[in-house]
Design a protein around this motif. Structure first.
Motif, mmCIF file in Angstrom:
data_model
loop_
_atom_site.group_PDB
_atom_site.id
_atom_site.type_symbol
_atom_site.label_atom_id
_atom_site.label_comp_id
_atom_site.label_asym_id
_atom_site.label_seq_id
_atom_site.Cartn_x
_atom_site.Cartn_y
_atom_site.Cartn_z
ATOM 1 N N ARG A 121 -15.094 31.810 7.295
ATOM 2 C CA ARG A 121 -16.272 32.066 7.735
ATOM 3 C C ARG A 121 -17.270 31.346 8.561
ATOM 4 O O ARG A 121 -18.373 30.392 8.709
ATOM 5 C CB ARG A 121 -17.785 31.246 6.327
ATOM 6 N N GLY A 122 -16.440 30.813 10.004
ATOM 7 C CA GLY A 122 -16.496 29.989 11.239
ATOM 8 C C GLY A 122 -16.808 28.822 11.184
ATOM 9 O O GLY A 122 -17.208 28.210 11.592
ATOM 10 N N ARG A 123 -16.092 28.420 9.634
ATOM 11 C CA ARG A 123 -16.006 26.969 9.810
ATOM 12 C C ARG A 123 -14.859 26.424 10.036
ATOM 13 O O ARG A 123 -13.408 27.101 9.978
ATOM 14 C CB ARG A 123 -16.226 26.285 8.768
ATOM 15 N N ASP A 124 -14.541 25.500 11.286
ATOM 16 C CA ASP A 124 -13.255 24.945 11.037
ATOM 17 C C ASP A 124 -12.859 23.372 10.926
ATOM 18 O O ASP A 124 -11.816 22.983 11.354
ATOM 19 C CB ASP A 124 -13.297 24.963 13.226
ATOM 20 N N VAL A 125 -13.700 22.509 9.871
ATOM 21 C CA VAL A 125 -13.183 22.000 9.034
ATOM 22 C C VAL A 125 -13.468 21.145 8.064
ATOM 23 O O VAL A 125 -14.670 22.791 7.230
ATOM 24 C CB VAL A 125 -14.267 20.352 9.780
ATOM 25 N N LEU A 126 -11.939 21.092 6.994
ATOM 26 C CA LEU A 126 -12.580 21.448 5.793
ATOM 27 C C LEU A 126 -11.572 19.827 5.455
ATOM 28 O O LEU A 126 -10.834 19.514 6.053
ATOM 29 C CB LEU A 126 -11.370 22.230 5.575
ATOM 30 N N GLN A 127 -12.869 19.117 4.944
ATOM 31 C CA GLN A 127 -12.154 17.620 4.189
ATOM 32 C C GLN A 127 -12.495 17.772 3.021
ATOM 33 O O GLN A 127 -13.137 18.321 2.292
ATOM 34 C CB GLN A 127 -13.734 16.873 4.653
ATOM 35 N N VAL A 128 -11.075 17.238 2.326
ATOM 36 C CA VAL A 128 -10.212 16.841 1.271
ATOM 37 C C VAL A 128 -10.116 15.280 0.970
ATOM 38 O O VAL A 128 -10.023 14.754 2.048
ATOM 39 C CB VAL A 128 -9.044 17.429 1.464
ATOM 40 N N ALA A 129 -11.030 15.077 -0.136
ATOM 41 C CA ALA A 129 -10.405 13.720 -0.859
ATOM 42 C C ALA A 129 -9.898 13.735 -2.060
ATOM 43 O O ALA A 129 -10.094 14.278 -2.516
ATOM 44 C CB ALA A 129 -12.287 13.228 -1.484
ATOM 45 N N THR A 182 -6.229 15.130 10.143
ATOM 46 C CA THR A 182 -6.823 14.208 10.408
ATOM 47 C C THR A 182 -6.731 13.472 9.132
ATOM 48 O O THR A 182 -7.335 13.565 8.081
ATOM 49 C CB THR A 182 -7.973 13.665 11.258
ATOM 50 N N ILE A 183 -6.180 11.871 9.320
ATOM 51 C CA ILE A 183 -6.310 11.064 8.008
ATOM 52 C C ILE A 183 -7.043 9.975 8.206
ATOM 53 O O ILE A 183 -6.575 9.689 9.523
ATOM 54 C CB ILE A 183 -4.916 10.476 7.608
ATOM 55 N N SER A 184 -8.011 9.090 7.001
ATOM 56 C CA SER A 184 -8.785 8.626 7.647
ATOM 57 C C SER A 184 -8.848 7.432 5.992
ATOM 58 O O SER A 184 -9.112 8.317 4.309
ATOM 59 C CB SER A 184 -10.082 8.245 7.461
ATOM 60 N N THR A 235 0.580 -0.409 0.178
ATOM 61 C CA THR A 235 0.004 -0.022 0.189
ATOM 62 C C THR A 235 0.971 1.262 0.065
ATOM 63 O O THR A 235 1.898 0.753 0.180
ATOM 64 C CB THR A 235 -1.011 0.037 1.043
ATOM 65 N N GLY A 236 0.418 2.123 -0.091
ATOM 66 C CA GLY A 236 1.060 3.180 0.164
ATOM 67 C C GLY A 236 1.293 4.218 1.815
ATOM 68 O O GLY A 236 1.919 4.696 1.393
ATOM 69 N N ILE A 273 -0.007 10.234 -1.578
ATOM 70 C CA ILE A 273 -0.467 11.943 -1.796
ATOM 71 C C ILE A 273 -0.917 11.908 -0.563
ATOM 72 O O ILE A 273 -0.292 13.324 -0.478
ATOM 73 C CB ILE A 273 -1.091 11.712 -3.114
ATOM 74 N N VAL A 274 -2.120 11.501 -0.460
ATOM 75 C CA VAL A 274 -2.739 11.975 0.677
ATOM 76 C C VAL A 274 -1.487 12.367 2.409
ATOM 77 O O VAL A 274 -2.070 13.130 3.002
ATOM 78 C CB VAL A 274 -4.133 10.692 1.991
ATOM 79 N N GLU A 275 -1.142 10.831 2.489
ATOM 80 C CA GLU A 275 0.199 11.313 3.987
ATOM 81 C C GLU A 275 0.883 12.000 3.212
ATOM 82 O O GLU A 275 1.842 12.739 4.252
ATOM 83 C CB GLU A 275 0.826 9.709 3.811
ATOM 84 N N ALA A 276 1.389 12.423 2.033
ATOM 85 C CA ALA A 276 2.949 13.260 1.525
ATOM 86 C C ALA A 276 2.366 14.692 1.762
ATOM 87 O O ALA A 276 3.025 15.689 2.290
ATOM 88 C CB ALA A 276 3.281 13.113 0.695
ATOM 89 N N LEU A 277 0.994 14.798 1.230
ATOM 90 C CA LEU A 277 0.042 16.420 1.671
ATOM 91 C C LEU A 277 0.026 16.125 2.911
ATOM 92 O O LEU A 277 0.402 17.396 3.467
ATOM 93 C CB LEU A 277 -1.613 15.707 0.784
ATOM 94 N N ALA A 278 -0.243 15.767 3.932
ATOM 95 C CA ALA A 278 -0.597 15.772 5.078
ATOM 96 C C ALA A 278 0.562 16.015 5.767
ATOM 97 O O ALA A 278 0.482 16.903 6.629
ATOM 98 C CB ALA A 278 -1.616 14.618 5.777
#
Length: 117
Positions: free
Chosen positions: A66-74, A103-105, A29-30, A87-92
């Motif tokens: 705008r008062g949002r404290d969570v941004l979810q990226v897929a 946080t990663i899932s 796996t990655g 890619i997610v691990e490197a970006l994080a």
């Protein structure tokens, strides 16, 4: 951040070379160095990470304004085990180095590829 189906910002990574087609990498796996290195040696992967880094930092500031404290990226790829994971691990790692809380899932990393079960 996840390699799941669309969140606030879905991104495709299938333009990055695919370790699935390298027999000795297919079962890994990655999260593992051989696959991670193979993916990140592709200049397209590094460009994608750099562009996502910029977009996520910009977007997270707009969300905070705008008062949002969570941004979810897929980030998606064909099987969710190789390219998107690396890619997610490197970006994080890049985002964390800049002070963002990440946080990663990985939705599919533990699933076998149904094409080759």
């Amino acid at each position: 951040m996840s390699d799941a189906v669309a969140e606030d910002g879905p991104t495709e990574s299938r333009m990055v070379r695919n370790p699935f087609w390298i027999p000795e990498l297919r079962s890994h796996t990655g999260l593992e160095a051989p696959v991670r290195d193979y993916v990140l040696e592709d200049p397209v992967a590094m460009e994608l990470i750099a562009r996502l880094d910029e977009l996520v930092r910009w977007s997270s500031q707009r969300f905070a304004d705008r008062g949002r404290d969570v941004l979810q990226v897929a980030v998606g790829c064909t099987g969710g085990r190789h390219r998107s994971v690396a890619i997610v691990e490197a970006l994080a790692a890049r985002l964390r180095a800049q002070g963002l809380d990440v946080t990663i899932s990985h939705r599919d990393v533990d699933n076998p590829d149904p094409r080759y079960e």
